[in-house]
Design a protein around this motif. Structure first.
Motif, PDB file in Angstrom:
ATOM      1  N   VAL A 136     -30.133 -54.340  22.492  1.00 51.95           N
ATOM      2  CA  VAL A 136     -29.134 -55.178  23.157  1.00 51.95           C
ATOM      3  C   VAL A 136     -27.775 -54.492  23.047  1.00 51.95           C
ATOM      4  O   VAL A 136     -27.402 -54.008  21.968  1.00 51.95           O
ATOM      5  CB  VAL A 136     -29.054 -56.581  22.507  1.00 51.95           C
ATOM      6  N   HIS A 137     -27.046 -54.426  24.159  1.00 47.40           N
ATOM      7  CA  HIS A 137     -25.677 -53.911  24.098  1.00 47.40           C
ATOM      8  C   HIS A 137     -24.719 -54.949  24.657  1.00 47.40           C
ATOM      9  O   HIS A 137     -25.125 -55.890  25.340  1.00 47.40           O
ATOM     10  CB  HIS A 137     -25.540 -52.568  24.824  1.00 47.40           C
ATOM     11  N   PHE A 138     -23.420 -54.764  24.392  1.00 51.14           N
ATOM     12  CA  PHE A 138     -22.443 -55.815  24.657  1.00 51.14           C
ATOM     13  C   PHE A 138     -21.287 -55.341  25.537  1.00 51.14           C
ATOM     14  O   PHE A 138     -20.260 -56.004  25.617  1.00 51.14           O
ATOM     15  CB  PHE A 138     -21.912 -56.357  23.325  1.00 51.14           C
ATOM     16  N   VAL A 139     -21.490 -54.224  26.221  1.00 49.34           N
ATOM     17  CA  VAL A 139     -20.499 -53.709  27.166  1.00 49.34           C
ATOM     18  C   VAL A 139     -21.146 -53.650  28.542  1.00 49.34           C
ATOM     19  O   VAL A 139     -22.247 -53.102  28.692  1.00 49.34           O
ATOM     20  CB  VAL A 139     -20.006 -52.301  26.756  1.00 49.34           C
ATOM     21  N   ASP A 140     -20.496 -54.239  29.532  1.00 49.43           N
ATOM     22  CA  ASP A 140     -21.025 -54.246  30.900  1.00 49.43           C
ATOM     23  C   ASP A 140     -20.854 -52.858  31.508  1.00 49.43           C
ATOM     24  O   ASP A 140     -19.846 -52.550  32.138  1.00 49.43           O
ATOM     25  CB  ASP A 140     -20.287 -55.305  31.729  1.00 49.43           C
ATOM     26  N   SER A 141     -21.860 -52.024  31.306  1.00 51.41           N
ATOM     27  CA  SER A 141     -21.768 -50.636  31.753  1.00 51.41           C
ATOM     28  C   SER A 141     -23.165 -50.092  31.997  1.00 51.41           C
ATOM     29  O   SER A 141     -24.034 -50.151  31.114  1.00 51.41           O
ATOM     30  CB  SER A 141     -21.060 -49.779  30.689  1.00 51.41           C
ATOM     31  N   VAL A 142     -23.397 -49.541  33.175  1.00 50.04           N
ATOM     32  CA  VAL A 142     -24.698 -48.961  33.506  1.00 50.04           C
ATOM     33  C   VAL A 142     -25.018 -47.804  32.567  1.00 50.04           C
ATOM     34  O   VAL A 142     -26.184 -47.568  32.230  1.00 50.04           O
ATOM     35  CB  VAL A 142     -24.708 -48.496  34.976  1.00 50.04           C
ATOM     36  N   GLU A 143     -23.984 -47.102  32.102  1.00 49.32           N
ATOM     37  CA  GLU A 143     -24.190 -45.975  31.191  1.00 49.32           C
ATOM     38  C   GLU A 143     -24.799 -46.410  29.866  1.00 49.32           C
ATOM     39  O   GLU A 143     -25.395 -45.596  29.151  1.00 49.32           O
ATOM     40  CB  GLU A 143     -22.859 -45.246  30.927  1.00 49.32           C
ATOM     41  N   GLN A 144     -24.663 -47.696  29.524  1.00 47.46           N
ATOM     42  CA  GLN A 144     -25.209 -48.205  28.269  1.00 47.46           C
ATOM     43  C   GLN A 144     -26.713 -48.468  28.354  1.00 47.46           C
ATOM     44  O   GLN A 144     -27.375 -48.660  27.339  1.00 47.46           O
ATOM     45  CB  GLN A 144     -24.500 -49.515  27.901  1.00 47.46           C
ATOM     46  N   ILE A 145     -27.257 -48.490  29.573  1.00 49.78           N
ATOM     47  CA  ILE A 145     -28.655 -48.854  29.770  1.00 49.78           C
ATOM     48  C   ILE A 145     -29.560 -47.657  29.496  1.00 49.78           C
ATOM     49  O   ILE A 145     -29.325 -46.557  29.997  1.00 49.78           O
ATOM     50  CB  ILE A 145     -28.889 -49.366  31.207  1.00 49.78           C
ATOM     51  N   ASN A 146     -30.607 -47.878  28.725  1.00 53.45           N
ATOM     52  CA  ASN A 146     -31.592 -46.828  28.467  1.00 53.45           C
ATOM     53  C   ASN A 146     -32.188 -46.378  29.806  1.00 53.45           C
ATOM     54  O   ASN A 146     -32.601 -47.211  30.622  1.00 53.45           O
ATOM     55  CB  ASN A 146     -32.689 -47.385  27.559  1.00 53.45           C
ATOM     56  N   PRO A 147     -32.237 -45.065  30.068  1.00 54.19           N
ATOM     57  CA  PRO A 147     -32.753 -44.560  31.353  1.00 54.19           C
ATOM     58  C   PRO A 147     -34.154 -45.065  31.712  1.00 54.19           C
ATOM     59  O   PRO A 147     -34.504 -45.123  32.892  1.00 54.19           O
ATOM     60  CB  PRO A 147     -32.748 -43.040  31.148  1.00 54.19           C
TER      61      PRO A 147
END
Length: 450
Positions: A54-65
Motif C-alpha cells: 500500500v502506498h499513500f502518494v497519488d502517483s503512477v510511479e508508485q505503482i508496482n509495474p
C-alpha cells in the motif's frame, strides 16, 4: 469480465472498510493485490502485514509495474475517490478494466447463494451477526462486512465460497448491482441526499433493491416499512417477533416467535433495542436459510459485536466510555436509548464529530434535537470526507441549535482536557470521521486519571 482470468487486483482507496474486505478476499484467492490510499491507518497496516503493498502518494510511479499490465489487472475504485485522481485517470486513459467496488461485489456474489443486508442504519451490525451465525453453523460462506468484527478481528469471514453474506450499501445506489436470494431492509430513513436529492428517491431505490431478489427468494423488512415480504419487530405481530425481554447484568434474554414455533430464552450481549432488532433479522435470515435452532442460539450468545458499534472502551461502576459510529440523527437516538436503558440516572457526556457538510445541512434540526438529549455535549468541527465546505454550514451553527445546558465546541487539541474536567459517569464518542482515532487517547487519559 472473468475474475478467474484476473491475476492482479489494484485498489484505489484500499483503506476503505468495504475495499479492504475485497482486498483480503482476493489475496486469500491467490491474486496479487496492491493499492493506494490517502492516509495510513490500522486497516492499511493490517493489509500490509498480509503482504499487500500500500502506498499513500497519488502517483503512477508508485505503482508496482506488475499492476500496469492491462491484460491481467483489474482496477477497483470507490466512488469517494475524486475525479481528478491521477492514478484513476491513468488507468481509464489506458483502457484498463476499471470498475467500482459495488460491481465487483456483484460479480463475486452472482453465482453464490447470497444473503444481503440493506438499510440506512444497522447494516454493518446485522451483516456481522448474520455472518457469525452462519459461520458457527458451519455454512461454507464468505462474508463481506462493513466493519471490523470483534469475533474475527476482520471485515472478512472466509469459510467457503458457496454462500455469500454482504452489506448492501445504498450510497451511490451501489446495492443495485446485487441479486440476492435472501435480503433484508432494516430502515429507509432519508440519508445521502447529496446523491438522491430527496427522501422519496432514496425510498424508491430501496423499492428497486427489493425487486432484485432472485426468483424464489425472500425479502425481510422491519414492520411498518412500505414493502412486501416477511416482517420482523419487537413485541408486535410480525412474522418474526422478539418477546418477553429481560435484562440481567447488561445481557438481554428473550423469546423469538417464528412462523413455525417459539424459540425460548435466547441470549444476546449487545445493548440497545436497535441491536436487538438487528439480531432478530439476522436470526430470521439464518433460520430461513436452514440453520438448526440449537446452534443458532449458541452462536447468538457468543456474538461479540463490531468495533465502533457501541463498543465499551471502559466499563466500570464509576466510569463508562463507549465509542460508536453513529453519524445520523436516528442512529444517535438509538445510542441514547441504549445508554438510557443500560445506565439509567447516570450523567452522560456526548462527544460528536459531524460527518459531511451536506448531511449536517440536510438534517441540522434533527441533529440538534438528537444531541439535546444528552446532559453534556462536546462538538468537534465537521469532518469533510469527500466534500468541500458549504457556506454557512459549520459546527457553530449546529451548536447554536442544540438545547443543552452544558455544550461547547472544541478542537481536537483541547479535547482530552475538556473531557477530563467533566464529572459525567458515561462518556460517549460518536461520528463516522476520524474521531475513532482519538478514542485510545481518551481511554488512556481517563484510565491514568482514575
Amino acid at each position: 469480465m472473468n475474475l478467474n482470468q484476473i491475476h492482479n487486483v489494484y485498489f484505489i482507496g484500499i483503506g476503505g472498510i468495504g475495499m479492504s474486505a475485497l482486498a483480503r478476499y482476493f489475496k486469500a484467492k491467490g491474486k496479487s493485490v496492491s493499492g493506494y490510499d490517502r492516509t495510513q491507518t490500522e486497516i492499511t497496516d493490517s493489509l500490509q502485514t498480509l503482504g499487500i503493498a500500500v502506498h499513500f502518494v497519488d502517483s503512477v510511479e508508485q505503482i508496482n509495474p506488475v499492476f500496469l499490465d492491462k491484460d491481467t489487472t483489474l482496477v477497483v475504485y470507490t466512488p469517494a475517490v475524486p475525479g481528478s485522481h491521477k492514478e484513476l485517470n491513468y488507468f481509464m486513459a489506458h483502457n484498463f478494466q476499471v470498475v467500482k467496488r459495488s460491481k465487483v461485489l456483484g460479480m463475486i456474489t452472482e453465482n453464490t447463494f447470497c444473503l444481503a443486508v440493506a438499510g440506512t442504519h444497522g447494516k454493518t451490525t446485522t451483516t456481522s451477526i448474520l455472518g457469525h451465525l452462519l459461520n458457527v453453523c458451519d455454512v461454507p460462506l464468505t462474508a463481506f462486512l462493513g466493519g471490523i468484527s470483534e469475533n474475527y478481528n476482520s471485515n472478512l469471514i472466509l469459510n467457503g465460497t458457496e454462500v455469500t453474506v454482504v452489506e448492501a450499501d445504498e450510497f451511490d445506489r451501489s446495492f443495485l448491482t446485487l441479486s440476492p436470494n435472501l435480503a433484508c431492509i432494516t430502515s429507509m430513513d432519508a440519508d445521502h441526499l447529496d446523491i438522491y436529492g430527496d427522501a422519496s428517491e432514496i425510498e424508491k431505490s430501496f423499492q428497486d433493491f427489493s425487486k432484485r431478489i432472485k426468483p424464489g427468494g425472500k425479502l425481510f423488512f422491519r414492520n411498518g416499512l412500505p414493502l412486501e415480504g416477511m416482517t420482523y419487530g419487537i413485541d408486535d405481530d410480525s412474522d418474526y417477533s422478539i418477546q418477553n425481554i429481560k435484562i440481567k447484568e447488561g445481557t438481554y434474554f428473550f423469546d423469538v416467535k417464528t412462523p413455525k414455533m417459539v424459540l425460548e430464552n435466547l441470549e444476546f450481549n449487545l445493548p440497545g433495542r436497535h441491536n436487538l432488532s438487528n439480531a432478530l433479522i439476522a436470526l430470521a435470515m439464518a433460520v430461513e436459510y436452514g440453520c438448526p435452532y440449537q446452534q443458532l442460539a449458541k452462536a447468538l450468545a457468543s456474538y461479540s459485536g463490531v468495533k465502533r458499534r457501541f463498543t465499551y472502551q471502559i466499563k466500570r461502576d464509576d466510569l463508562v466510555l463507549i465509542d460508536d459510529y453513529a453519524h445520523h440523527p436516528e442512529a444517535i437516538n438509538a445510542v441514547f436509548s441504549a445508554i438510557e436503558e443500560m445506565f439509567p440516572k447516570k450523567k452522560v457526556l456526548a462527544v460528536f464529530q459531524p460527518h459531511l457538510y451536506s448531511r449536517t445541512r440536510d438534517f441540522i434540526d434533527d441533529f440538534a434535537k438528537s444531541l439535546s438529549q444528552f446532559d453534556e455535549l462536546i462538538l468537534l468541527d465537521i469532518y469533510p470526507a469527500r466534500e468541500l465546505p458549504i457556506d454557512g454550514v459549520t459546527s457553530e451553527w449546529l451548536l447554536s441549535k442544540v438545547n443543552c445546558e452544558h455544550k461547547k465546541l472544541v478542537t481536537k487539541e483541547k479535547l482530552l482536557d475538556e473531557i477530563s474536567v467533566s464529572d459525567a459517569q458515561v462518556i460517549l464518542t460518536m461520528g463516522a470521521g476520524d474521531i475513532g482515532d482519538e478514542v485510545q487517547h481518551i481511554k488512556r487519559r481517563l484510565s491514568n486519571a482514575s
